[in-house]
Design a protein around this motif. Structure first.
Motif, mmCIF file in Angstrom:
data_model
loop_
_atom_site.group_PDB
_atom_site.id
_atom_site.type_symbol
_atom_site.label_atom_id
_atom_site.label_comp_id
_atom_site.label_asym_id
_atom_site.label_seq_id
_atom_site.Cartn_x
_atom_site.Cartn_y
_atom_site.Cartn_z
ATOM 1 N N ILE A 1 0.867 -1.177 0.000
ATOM 2 C CA ILE A 1 0.000 0.000 0.000
ATOM 3 C C ILE A 1 0.903 1.226 0.000
ATOM 4 C CG2 ILE A 1 -1.729 1.260 1.349
ATOM 5 C CD1 ILE A 1 -2.897 -1.281 0.363
ATOM 6 N N ALA A 2 1.079 1.830 -1.174
ATOM 7 C CA ALA A 2 1.969 2.986 -1.258
ATOM 8 C C ALA A 2 1.225 4.242 -0.815
ATOM 9 C CB ALA A 2 2.467 3.135 -2.684
ATOM 10 N N ASP A 3 1.953 5.102 -0.128
ATOM 11 C CA ASP A 3 1.343 6.324 0.389
ATOM 12 C C ASP A 3 1.169 7.344 -0.746
ATOM 13 O OD1 ASP A 3 0.251 7.875 2.276
ATOM 14 O OD2 ASP A 3 2.035 8.066 3.525
ATOM 15 N N GLY A 4 0.073 8.071 -0.702
ATOM 16 C CA GLY A 4 -0.136 9.129 -1.685
ATOM 17 C C GLY A 4 0.243 10.466 -1.099
ATOM 18 N N SER A 5 -0.080 11.546 -1.809
ATOM 19 C CA SER A 5 0.354 12.839 -1.298
ATOM 20 C C SER A 5 -0.820 13.795 -1.058
ATOM 21 C CB SER A 5 1.325 13.471 -2.294
ATOM 22 O OG SER A 5 0.669 13.551 -3.543
ATOM 23 N N LEU A 6 -2.017 13.376 -1.481
ATOM 24 C CA LEU A 6 -3.162 14.279 -1.353
ATOM 25 C C LEU A 6 -3.563 14.424 0.114
ATOM 26 C CD1 LEU A 6 -5.298 15.888 -2.929
ATOM 27 C CD2 LEU A 6 -6.701 13.822 -2.941
ATOM 28 N N GLU B 1 -2.896 10.839 0.989
ATOM 29 C CA GLU B 1 -1.919 10.505 2.003
ATOM 30 C C GLU B 1 -2.661 9.601 2.983
ATOM 31 O OE1 GLU B 1 0.782 12.812 5.252
ATOM 32 O OE2 GLU B 1 -0.418 14.001 3.881
ATOM 33 N N LEU B 2 -2.039 8.451 3.348
ATOM 34 C CA LEU B 2 -2.777 7.485 4.170
ATOM 35 C C LEU B 2 -3.298 8.116 5.456
ATOM 36 C CD1 LEU B 2 -0.664 4.256 3.660
ATOM 37 C CD2 LEU B 2 -3.064 4.575 3.063
ATOM 38 N N LYS B 3 -2.463 8.990 6.031
ATOM 39 C CA LYS B 3 -2.861 9.609 7.286
ATOM 40 C C LYS B 3 -4.142 10.426 7.103
ATOM 41 C CE LYS B 3 -0.612 12.360 10.507
ATOM 42 N NZ LYS B 3 0.427 13.360 10.589
ATOM 43 N N SER B 4 -4.181 11.146 5.998
ATOM 44 C CA SER B 4 -5.323 11.992 5.727
ATOM 45 C C SER B 4 -6.565 11.132 5.454
ATOM 46 C CB SER B 4 -4.980 12.892 4.549
ATOM 47 O OG SER B 4 -6.114 13.412 3.951
#
Ligand SMILES: Nc1ncnc2c1ncn2[C@@H]1O[C@H](COP(=O)(O)OP(=O)(O)OP(=O)(O)O)[C@@H](O)[C@H]1O
Ligand SMILES: [Mg+2]
Length: 581
Positions: free
Chosen positions: A317-322, A406-409
């Motif tokens: 699961i690659a992290d995104g940037s949005l 972004e996974l966190k988001s």
């Protein structure tokens, strides 16, 4: 092993080199000791000169003390380096496992990951400590002893050149057979610990079903298997000592025998013969240690490979940037979540757990998901929060594909209550504030009240600070469920996925929970997974899953008319007048 050392050794390079250098000093001292003893015998004892004996004796004591000091420093450094590196490797593993996707973790299996973080790292630590302490010492002692012996007398040195390879050959043969067995022991140990873990975790069920006998037999079988291998290794090693001692003592006999003639002839002194015998013993001892080193390194490098396997695993699961804030989300008129022809199977290929699933979840609305056991409901829930990525199709949140977030988001916007309620040891507060560490008491109580868990917490001594034991065992199944629901609601998620989360709640509480969710100001969109019609029938839309396929999608009334499976489920659970229509 090399790869692991390249990654983790650099911060400890200086300490490692210093440790090895200290060991080298000790080796030099060990090598000159027999020479001094020889001198003592030849000039002291032979000439009855006590002064020489005492002087050289004192020198030996001084050398021993200095040697001890260097050994001490080396041991200390070896301990610091191996423990420090072990901790670094554990930290790296733990961090990396945290970044792996659910699919990656499935592939390794949790028990194996646990063994890698604990036992494998231990083996590596032992290998590193031994490496610093022994790698310099024993090979050099062996070589040095041989060279020193040859320097004293080349002809007598021939005994060395015969005995040493003979002893080494014995070790070679024995080790060659034992090393694969040592590896096998490790694997069998894994099995023993897996069975122990399984049985202990399920001990209540095992008792309830009276399966103690079977479990004991299963354990005994695995333990027996491991014991047999260990005994086989023991048998092999048992040959080692008698054979090597035989060879060595034959060598000593040869040295004394020929040495005696040479001493008689005056071409060798008694002290030199003694020195020979001492060097011979050192060589033997060092070969034993070197063999031991080989075992430790073999185990260490097998473990290093297992550790590197995990560290090199790219998170699937690659992290995104949005990075989108809740405020932005509220403005958007697109569906909160949409599945577009989504298919998924665990492990990439094989049977589809979900195939061609499409739906849209408008902001603030509810989607009920119903279907039999194994129909893919939990799979859908996991995909919705991106624990896995679909094999085919597209999942989007507020119009943007999930991988761009972004996974966190994403995780702060979309929260899940998993089917198996899991709590960690700590307090109620520490468990509730996962999504928002700085949540205030008011926020926590609000979430608890919506999750119908206010009474659960207020009746516990300590309230929010009441202790939670590992796995939440000091709460009942239903209480655990309510706490995990509250946890998902903290931090104002915009979509909540409830995976069969009300299964342990009675009908009335379940209904109150759904109403409370709807009544939240600015309430989130919800996916409510359930096997109970009552839990989903009032949802804005209902998705009926059957063997991973969509059997129907619509409101309760629509589905009653158009979907046979849904009608069947309804009639099996409700009275006709409750079904309506
Ligand atoms: N981690 C996994 N690895 C491999 N296969 C899995 C995994 N989880 C589920 N499956 C398989 O995927 C299919 C769908 O499982 P899923 O858990 O989504 O069903 P479900 O509808 O949630 O069932 P239940 O109502 O019992 O919770 C099943 O056939 C199951 O065997
Ligand atoms: Mg499920």
């Amino acid at each position: 092993m090399g790869e692991l050392l390249r990654a983790f050794l650099p911060p400890y390079r200086k300490k490692t080199l210093t440790g090895m250098a200290c060991k080298a000093v000790e080796v030099v001292f060990d090598l000159i000791t027999p020479m001094i003893v020889a001198r003592m015998i030849d000039s002291g004892v032979a000439n009855r000169d006590l002064g020489v004996v005492f002087r050289l004796g004192a020198l030996l004591v001084v050398l021993a003390l200095i040697g001890y000091l260097f050994t001490f420093v080396c041991q200390r450094l070896a301990a610091t380096v191996s423990q420090g590196m072990g901790t670094d490797i554990r930290d790296a593993l733990y961090h990396h496992i945290g970044e792996l996707g659910a699919a990656d973790i499935d592939r390794f299996g949790t028990p194996s990951l646990v063994t890698r973080v604990t036992n494998d790292v231990n083996q590596i630590q032992v290998a590193i400590a031994m490496g610093i302490r022994m790698l310099i010492r024993w090979p050099f002692i062996a070589l040095g002893s041989i060279v020193a012996a040859l320097l004293i007398d080349a002809r007598l040195g021939l005994v060395f050149l015969v005995c040493t390879p003979a002893i080494a050959a014995v070790f070679w043969v024995v080790m060659g057979r034992s090393i694969p067995l040592f590896r096998a022991i490790q694997v069998k140990l894994d099995t023993v610990s897996r069975i122990t873990r399984e049985t202990l975790e399920g001990v209540r069920v095992v008792r309830a079903f009276g399966r103690e006998g079977e479990e004991e037999r299963r354990f005994a079988l695995a333990a027996r298997d491991q014991t047999d291998t260990a005994i086989a290794v023991g048998r092999l090693s048992a040959v080692l000592n008698p054979v090597t001692f035989l060879i060595m003592n034959l060598g000593v006999v040869a040295i004394l025998w020929t040495g005696a003639y040479r001493v008689d002839a005056g071409s060798l002194t008694q002290g030199e013969v003694m020195a020979f015998v001492n060097y011979m013993t050192q060589v033997l001892v060092s070969i034993g240690y070197v063999a031991n080193l080989v075992v430790v390194f073999t185990r260490g490098s097998a473990s290093a490979t297992r550790v590197m396997e995990v560290l090199k695993e790219e998170p699937s699961i690659a992290d995104g940037s949005l990075n989108v804030s809740q405020a932005d989300i509220n403005e958007r008129a697109v569906p909160a979540l949409s599945f577009e022809d989504v298919s998924f199977s665990y492990g990439g290929e094989g049977e589809r757990a979900l195939s061609h699933v499409s739906f849209e979840l408008p902001a603030g609305s509810t989607l009920g998901v119903i279907g039999g056991t194994g129909s893919g409901k939990s799979t859908l829930a996991s995909l919705a929060v991106r624990l896995y990525d679909p094999v085919e199709g597209k999942i989007a949140a507020w119009g943007e594909p999930l991988p761009t977030y972004e996974l966190k988001s994403l995780r702060s916007l979309v929260s899940i209550v998993p089917q198996r309620a899991s709590l960690l040891s700590g307090t109620v507060r520490s468990n509730l504030s996962w999504r928002k560490p700085q949540a205030t008491d008011d926020e926590l109580w609000e979430a608890l009240s919506c999750a119908q868990a206010k009474d659960v917490v207020s009746s516990k001594e300590g309230g929010l600070d009441a202790p939670v034991e590992a796995g939440g065992t000091n709460f009942s199944g239903g209480q655990r469920q309510r706490l995990t629901i509250a946890r998902a609601l903290v931090g104002d998620p915009r979509v909540v996925v409830l995976d069969d989360s009300a299964s342990a709640l009675d009908y009335a509480t379940d209904a109150r929970l759904r109403k409370a969710l709807k009544d939240l100001p600015n309430h989130p969109a919800a996916i409510i997974v359930s096997q109970r019609v009552a839990a989903v029938m009032s949802a804005d839309q209902i998705l009926v899953l059957d063997h991973g396929r969509v059997a129907g999608l619509g409101t309760h009334d629509d589905l009653l008319r158009s979907c046979d499976i849904y009608r069947e489920i309804c009639l099996s659970q409700l009275k006709p007048e409750e079904v309506g229509a």
